[in-house]
Design a protein around this motif. Structure first.
Motif, PDB file in Angstrom:
ATOM      1  N   ARG A 182       0.817  -1.212   0.000  1.00 16.05           N
ATOM      2  CA  ARG A 182       0.000   0.000   0.000  1.00 16.05           C
ATOM      3  C   ARG A 182       0.851   1.263   0.000  1.00 16.05           C
ATOM      4  N   GLU A 183       1.906   1.272   0.825  1.00 14.66           N
ATOM      5  CA  GLU A 183       2.773   2.449   0.861  1.00 14.66           C
ATOM      6  C   GLU A 183       4.216   2.019   1.000  1.00 14.66           C
ATOM      7  N   HIS A 184       5.086   2.915   0.612  1.00 18.67           N
ATOM      8  CA  HIS A 184       6.515   2.627   0.612  1.00 18.67           C
ATOM      9  C   HIS A 184       7.211   3.948   0.922  1.00 18.67           C
ATOM     10  N   HIS A 185       7.761   4.048   2.150  1.00 26.64           N
ATOM     11  CA  HIS A 185       8.376   5.308   2.596  1.00 26.64           C
ATOM     12  C   HIS A 185       9.892   5.164   2.640  1.00 26.64           C
ATOM     13  N   HIS A 186      10.579   6.059   2.022  1.00 30.01           N
ATOM     14  CA  HIS A 186      12.032   6.113   2.167  1.00 30.01           C
ATOM     15  C   HIS A 186      12.347   6.926   3.417  1.00 30.01           C
ATOM     16  N   LEU A 187      13.086   6.323   4.354  1.00 32.65           N
ATOM     17  CA  LEU A 187      13.460   7.041   5.577  1.00 32.65           C
ATOM     18  C   LEU A 187      14.871   7.572   5.380  1.00 32.65           C
ATOM     19  N   SER A 188      14.936   8.848   5.040  1.00 32.90           N
ATOM     20  CA  SER A 188      16.223   9.402   4.619  1.00 32.90           C
ATOM     21  C   SER A 188      17.234   9.434   5.758  1.00 32.90           C
ATOM     22  N   ILE A 189      16.742   9.399   6.994  1.00 26.10           N
ATOM     23  CA  ILE A 189      17.635   9.503   8.145  1.00 26.10           C
ATOM     24  C   ILE A 189      18.687   8.400   8.164  1.00 26.10           C
ATOM     25  N   ASN A 190      18.337   7.208   7.673  1.00 22.85           N
ATOM     26  CA  ASN A 190      19.362   6.151   7.589  1.00 22.85           C
ATOM     27  C   ASN A 190      19.204   5.262   6.357  1.00 22.85           C
ATOM     28  N   LYS A 191      18.564   5.829   5.341  1.00 21.17           N
ATOM     29  CA  LYS A 191      18.463   5.151   4.048  1.00 21.17           C
ATOM     30  C   LYS A 191      17.846   3.764   4.136  1.00 21.17           C
TER      31      LYS A 191
END
Lengths: 218, 218
Positions: free
Chosen positions: A140-149
């Motif tokens: 449903r969703e796919h979030h990139h967490l830039s804080i630690n890739k």
């Protein structure tokens, strides 16, 4: 003992990873099953980061590290938008742990570990036959967490298979009866023993133990 | 038994919530301690969604539901950007569960449950004195998950307190020795018993049990 403030800079990289991985507490042990049309193969990967996200819609999330052994899991989920989540039990503990080895690109961990892919009707992602609680999800969703890739995957539950004798008529599932085990840190596997089931907490009423003998099967 | 496809629409709302909450497997049991300058109070809330996010930087995440009993946790973290995470053990299981009751606005669950707030030096968020593994975190990211209106909090670990005899020199923490327990579903609490600690998995080598007798304390 205290480690305060944490002397992270002085810790060996692996010691540090081992330590930090232990701090969130006990973790779920699940196998994520995926497939790729493009590469005509399947993938199976143990994860310890699955979490309940919500019941309406029925959602679960988990974290993948794109540069780790999880990378095919992420690649295939983004390609086909479907995956399975299968609870680890003691009889498949070693094979499940073995799925975290860094196999050659597009080698299937089913073949390499001997776990059995199981297909239900026209669903395309493989379940693990030896797992007792098996769930099918759509991306449903796919979030990139830039804080630690890292990447957070959110899936919606579409199909569920559980053993008949583990589900009670109040909706609760007895994971111990289904053989599910848990993890701590990177490599410790644990069985569990229920201490108590507690009543819904209210401000003006003491919490009590729930007597499950009055509950029937679902 | 199969529930496939899942007849969610036919399930009672509470039965459904109970069921879906069980599906991710065993969950960590943690108390989140927060404070508010604005309201001159503290808050304590049990959560089962904490997950390890990464070791470098040292990150943990968890989910809060803005319309549930977690709402003060979210409000205070967004105000002060600091919080504690404290492992639940059997001796505080009932009080920990009681923190999920819907108390009046700005009533502190420390006072209502009898758990003891503990302050370390000039750190402002309260630890739980009765917890054996206590962690201090600073807010780093805050994601609104629009799919079900929940919030994901990501914190970076700055201080850690663990019992001396639970930490080995390879960085691994024996959660059982520290008394940490786990949760399943909404209300089941479980102790654990270690089955095995397994070696790092490699493609061409069988996984082995790690003999911990050669490891010393950290």
């Amino acid at each position: 003992m205290k480690i305060s403030p944490v002397p992270f800079e002085q810790m060996d990289q692996r010691v540090r990873a081992t330590f930090i991985n232990c701090l969130s507490g006990f973790k779920s042990a699940n196998l994520i099953g995926t497939y790729s049309n493009k590469h005509q193969t399947t993938n199976l990967s143990i994860i310890s980061s699955a979490f309940h996200l919500g019941a309406n819609p029925a959602l679960m999330g988990f974290i993948v590290r794109p540069h780790s052994t999880d990378r095919h899991t992420l690649e295939y989920i983004l390609e086909t938008k479907e995956f399975t989540l299968n609870h680890v039990n003691e009889s498949i503990m070693i094979q499940s742990h073995q799925t975290s080895a860094r196999y050659e690109r597009h080698q299937s961990e089913f073949e390499m570990t001997g776990l059995t892919p199981h297909y239900h009707n026209d669903l395309k992602a493989p379940f693990v036959l030896e797992s007792n609680i098996r769930i099918y999800l759509e991306l449903r969703e796919h979030h990139h967490l830039s804080i630690n890739k890292t990447e957070m995957i959110i899936g919606e539950i579409t199909h569920i298979f559980v053993p008949e004798d583990s589900l009670l008529n109040d909706g609760s599932l007895n994971l111990e009866r289904a053989g599910t085990i848990c993890l701590s840190g990177l490599d410790r596997y644990h069985g569990t023993k229920q201490i108590a089931r507690l009543s819904y907490a209210k401000p003006d009423k003491a919490v009590e133990e729930i007597d499950e003998s009055s509950l029937n099967r679902f």
